[in-house]
Design a protein around this motif. Sequence first.
Motif, PDB file in Angstrom:
ATOM      1  N   GLY A  67       0.813  -1.212   0.000  1.00  0.00           N
ATOM      2  CA  GLY A  67       0.000   0.000   0.000  1.00  0.00           C
ATOM      3  C   GLY A  67       0.841   1.254   0.000  1.00  0.00           C
ATOM      4  O   GLY A  67       0.557   2.222  -0.725  1.00  0.00           O
ATOM      5  N   GLN A  68       1.900   1.267   0.812  1.00  0.00           N
ATOM      6  CA  GLN A  68       2.790   2.431   0.871  1.00  0.00           C
ATOM      7  C   GLN A  68       3.459   2.663  -0.489  1.00  0.00           C
ATOM      8  O   GLN A  68       3.521   3.801  -0.976  1.00  0.00           O
ATOM      9  N   ALA A  69       3.954   1.588  -1.098  1.00  0.00           N
ATOM     10  CA  ALA A  69       4.605   1.719  -2.402  1.00  0.00           C
ATOM     11  C   ALA A  69       3.615   2.237  -3.444  1.00  0.00           C
ATOM     12  O   ALA A  69       3.951   3.107  -4.265  1.00  0.00           O
ATOM     13  N   THR A  70       2.391   1.721  -3.408  1.00  0.00           N
ATOM     14  CA  THR A  70       1.393   2.132  -4.398  1.00  0.00           C
ATOM     15  C   THR A  70       0.967   3.577  -4.184  1.00  0.00           C
ATOM     16  O   THR A  70       0.740   4.316  -5.152  1.00  0.00           O
ATOM     17  N   GLN A  71       0.883   4.005  -2.937  1.00  0.00           N
ATOM     18  CA  GLN A  71       0.556   5.410  -2.680  1.00  0.00           C
ATOM     19  C   GLN A  71       1.667   6.315  -3.217  1.00  0.00           C
ATOM     20  O   GLN A  71       1.396   7.376  -3.803  1.00  0.00           O
ATOM     21  N   GLY A  72       2.915   5.874  -3.054  1.00  0.00           N
ATOM     22  CA  GLY A  72       4.026   6.629  -3.624  1.00  0.00           C
ATOM     23  C   GLY A  72       3.920   6.704  -5.139  1.00  0.00           C
ATOM     24  O   GLY A  72       4.173   7.757  -5.743  1.00  0.00           O
ATOM     25  N   ILE A  73       3.554   5.586  -5.765  1.00  0.00           N
ATOM     26  CA  ILE A  73       3.373   5.571  -7.220  1.00  0.00           C
ATOM     27  C   ILE A  73       2.221   6.489  -7.626  1.00  0.00           C
ATOM     28  O   ILE A  73       2.304   7.229  -8.615  1.00  0.00           O
ATOM     29  N   ALA A  74       1.133   6.453  -6.851  1.00  0.00           N
ATOM     30  CA  ALA A  74       0.000   7.342  -7.138  1.00  0.00           C
ATOM     31  C   ALA A  74       0.427   8.805  -7.060  1.00  0.00           C
ATOM     32  O   ALA A  74       0.072   9.624  -7.926  1.00  0.00           O
ATOM     33  N   ASN A  75       1.200   9.150  -6.034  1.00  0.00           N
ATOM     34  CA  ASN A  75       1.684  10.529  -5.901  1.00  0.00           C
ATOM     35  C   ASN A  75       2.580  10.900  -7.082  1.00  0.00           C
ATOM     36  O   ASN A  75       2.530  12.037  -7.580  1.00  0.00           O
ATOM     37  N   TYR A  76       3.398   9.961  -7.523  1.00  0.00           N
ATOM     38  CA  TYR A  76       4.257  10.201  -8.687  1.00  0.00           C
ATOM     39  C   TYR A  76       3.403  10.419  -9.934  1.00  0.00           C
ATOM     40  O   TYR A  76       3.642  11.360 -10.709  1.00  0.00           O
ATOM     41  N   ILE A  77       2.404   9.563 -10.134  1.00  0.00           N
ATOM     42  CA  ILE A  77       1.559   9.668 -11.326  1.00  0.00           C
ATOM     43  C   ILE A  77       0.824  11.001 -11.355  1.00  0.00           C
ATOM     44  O   ILE A  77       0.692  11.634 -12.414  1.00  0.00           O
ATOM     45  N   MET A  78       0.360  11.442 -10.201  1.00  0.00           N
ATOM     46  CA  MET A  78      -0.419  12.688 -10.157  1.00  0.00           C
ATOM     47  C   MET A  78       0.433  13.913 -10.465  1.00  0.00           C
ATOM     48  O   MET A  78      -0.108  14.996 -10.714  1.00  0.00           O
ATOM     49  N   GLN A  79       1.759  13.747 -10.484  1.00  0.00           N
ATOM     50  CA  GLN A  79       2.646  14.857 -10.851  1.00  0.00           C
ATOM     51  C   GLN A  79       2.981  14.856 -12.345  1.00  0.00           C
ATOM     52  O   GLN A  79       3.614  15.790 -12.842  1.00  0.00           O
ATOM     53  N   LEU A  80       2.554  13.806 -13.071  1.00  0.00           N
ATOM     54  CA  LEU A  80       2.842  13.724 -14.501  1.00  0.00           C
ATOM     55  C   LEU A  80       1.987  14.719 -15.273  1.00  0.00           C
ATOM     56  O   LEU A  80       0.902  15.109 -14.824  1.00  0.00           O
ATOM     57  N   PRO A  81       2.454  15.170 -16.445  1.00  0.00           N
ATOM     58  CA  PRO A  81       1.738  16.202 -17.201  1.00  0.00           C
ATOM     59  C   PRO A  81       0.302  15.827 -17.567  1.00  0.00           C
ATOM     60  O   PRO A  81      -0.603  16.645 -17.440  1.00  0.00           O
ATOM     61  N   SER A  82       0.091  14.585 -18.026  1.00  0.00           N
ATOM     62  CA  SER A  82      -1.245  14.196 -18.443  1.00  0.00           C
ATOM     63  C   SER A  82      -2.134  13.958 -17.229  1.00  0.00           C
ATOM     64  O   SER A  82      -1.681  13.489 -16.187  1.00  0.00           O
ATOM     65  N   SER A  83      -3.403  14.287 -17.372  1.00  0.00           N
ATOM     66  CA  SER A  83      -4.363  14.085 -16.268  1.00  0.00           C
ATOM     67  C   SER A  83      -5.105  12.758 -16.409  1.00  0.00           C
ATOM     68  O   SER A  83      -5.943  12.431 -15.585  1.00  0.00           O
ATOM     69  N   ASP A  84      -4.822  12.010 -17.484  1.00  0.00           N
ATOM     70  CA  ASP A  84      -5.544  10.757 -17.749  1.00  0.00           C
ATOM     71  C   ASP A  84      -4.580   9.583 -17.753  1.00  0.00           C
ATOM     72  O   ASP A  84      -4.562   8.784 -18.689  1.00  0.00           O
ATOM     73  N   ASN A  85      -3.773   9.461 -16.718  1.00  0.00           N
ATOM     74  CA  ASN A  85      -2.796   8.384 -16.620  1.00  0.00           C
ATOM     75  C   ASN A  85      -3.433   7.160 -15.972  1.00  0.00           C
ATOM     76  O   ASN A  85      -4.113   7.268 -14.946  1.00  0.00           O
ATOM     77  N   THR A  86      -3.202   6.015 -16.566  1.00  0.00           N
ATOM     78  CA  THR A  86      -3.771   4.771 -16.066  1.00  0.00           C
ATOM     79  C   THR A  86      -2.656   3.780 -15.752  1.00  0.00           C
ATOM     80  O   THR A  86      -1.496   3.985 -16.109  1.00  0.00           O
ATOM     81  N   VAL A  87      -3.031   2.660 -15.105  1.00  0.00           N
ATOM     82  CA  VAL A  87      -2.067   1.654 -14.674  1.00  0.00           C
ATOM     83  C   VAL A  87      -2.580   0.271 -15.066  1.00  0.00           C
ATOM     84  O   VAL A  87      -3.763  -0.033 -14.883  1.00  0.00           O
ATOM     85  N   ALA A  88      -1.690  -0.565 -15.610  1.00  0.00           N
ATOM     86  CA  ALA A  88      -2.008  -1.963 -15.890  1.00  0.00           C
ATOM     87  C   ALA A  88      -1.453  -2.824 -14.756  1.00  0.00           C
ATOM     88  O   ALA A  88      -0.348  -2.572 -14.264  1.00  0.00           O
ATOM     89  N   ILE A  89      -2.201  -3.835 -14.329  1.00  0.00           N
ATOM     90  CA  ILE A  89      -1.808  -4.667 -13.188  1.00  0.00           C
ATOM     91  C   ILE A  89      -1.952  -6.144 -13.546  1.00  0.00           C
ATOM     92  O   ILE A  89      -2.956  -6.565 -14.135  1.00  0.00           O
TER      93      ILE A  89
END
Length: 559
Positions: A67-89
């Motif tokens: 969960g901690q790692a994924t929250q870090g990834i979420a925070n990283y993604i939210m800083q990316l230029p595009s607002s429509d970033n998705t994740v494959a799992i």
Amino acid sequence: MCFRELFNQWCDRVSDPVLKAELDEMNQSGDEACIEDAFYQTLEFGTAGLRGVLGAGTNRMNIYTVGQATQGIANYIMQLPSSDNTVAICYDSRINSELFAHTAAAVLAANGIRSFVYPRLEPTPALSFATRYLKCAIGINVTASHNPSKYNGYKVYGPDGCQITAEIADAITNAIVSVDIFDDVKTMDFDEALNQGLVSFIDEKVLDAFLDAVYEQSVYDKDPGNLKLVYTPLNGTGLECVTKILNRIGVSDIHVVEEQAQPDGNFPTCPYPNPENRDALEKGIDLCEKVHPDLLLATDPDADRVGIAVKDGNDYQLLSGNEVGVLLLDFICRMRRKANTMPCDPVAVTTIVSTSLVDDVARAYDVEVRRVLTGFKYIGGVIAELEDTGHPERFIFGFEESYGYLAGTHARDKDAVVASMLICEMAEYYRTKGKNLYQAMQDIYKTYGYHHNRTLSFTFEGSAGAQKMSDLMSAFRTTALSAVGGFVVESIVDYKEGVGTLPPANVIEFVLEGGSKAIVRPSGTEPKIKVYVFAVGRSAEEAKEIADVISSDMSGRMA
């Protein structure tokens, strides 16, 4: 905080009943060494993501560290230029893999990030493919590859389908360290995330497209339907995709090892499900003695690596990753030349710890060999460079000595599905000539010279082991070796500051007289130091003898 303070915090804050029970047991046992090992460090996030032993603690794989790692990834993604970033799992057959995959999806959903999750376990290359196919910003694959059952892991991929670069890993690490593991992780119910459309199961057409892309790499122009095969997925993810692609090319006489057919993260028949090791193939060999196939094929739990064995006399010979890599390169070049499909200026890619025999084979077909650091992301990086120049077709094959192979640009990680297809085509090609793959390899040695390669692994568990590994690498750097196994050290190559165009790496190479060498590097995913032995001789026996003395010398230095 010291490890005891962290332990006390977890005892107070953990609500998961399984982990809570484990913490209570640790507390009641009073085993300080056990507590220290679980809490002396935070599980390190790097270019390979996370990997560790399952259990409670900051140095363990569990829903909190995921969960901690994924929250870090979420925070990283939210800083990316595009607002429509998705994740494959994606996830494999290991203990808690599905739980961790759904935990990651739930955390992303709580942060407003949509994820696409495979509806069932699938191979690692299918995740690499899906990340690209679905145009995701990140891919997450819950797997610990071929490690023992007590491990699990969490690999992270970039939008190119490669495991993330050091720069992205550093950015995500910085985001993770700012996340409090109990107070800062957002989450929601997985089923609710599905209902809200924040999580979607990946459509079957994506896996079909992956298999179509694999099929495009077929190079054999005849029907391989007469090939008889024993196959084991080692209780992992390979069964569906491997059998589908083999059926598609016409291989239908497939005998699957029953005890290892279905997913089982306990790996009850082979504690170390690594197709490099004979122990993992014993059940397959037992079945071979009953049905007498042309080939034994084994994929590891996440189906990114593949190992093979063939009958030679009264026993089965396991071919090494280097040998299969060389055989595949030769076969692909041979078939593509015959079909007139060899591109202009073809490129094959391998690593600095792979056999030098590949250079000789490539030279015979006018193929350029590019060597990269260990890690398939670097092979994927070469594909990206070729794409940038407008010529991805120049890439014809890539491999690592650790049984990872890739033909095609559909994935950017090791792909045991495409490798299994090509190996079977190759086995049928040689079968029609009255040879098996072991005999074909002997022909290559006779043509290009005798090489004997082996990998030695030395395990160093816990905090004391980590310090021992650091001390050993320092000693190799500060005490220049003059000879190894009686062979003069002609030069030493230290990759610490980078060599040529290669980035810095904790690797030391000892170049020995006569064309042999030894390379030392810590594993990036396990508490091990690996020694790669390269021996060259005038015969197979001499090459083996040289490898024996080099191995004995280097083993003595690991005490």
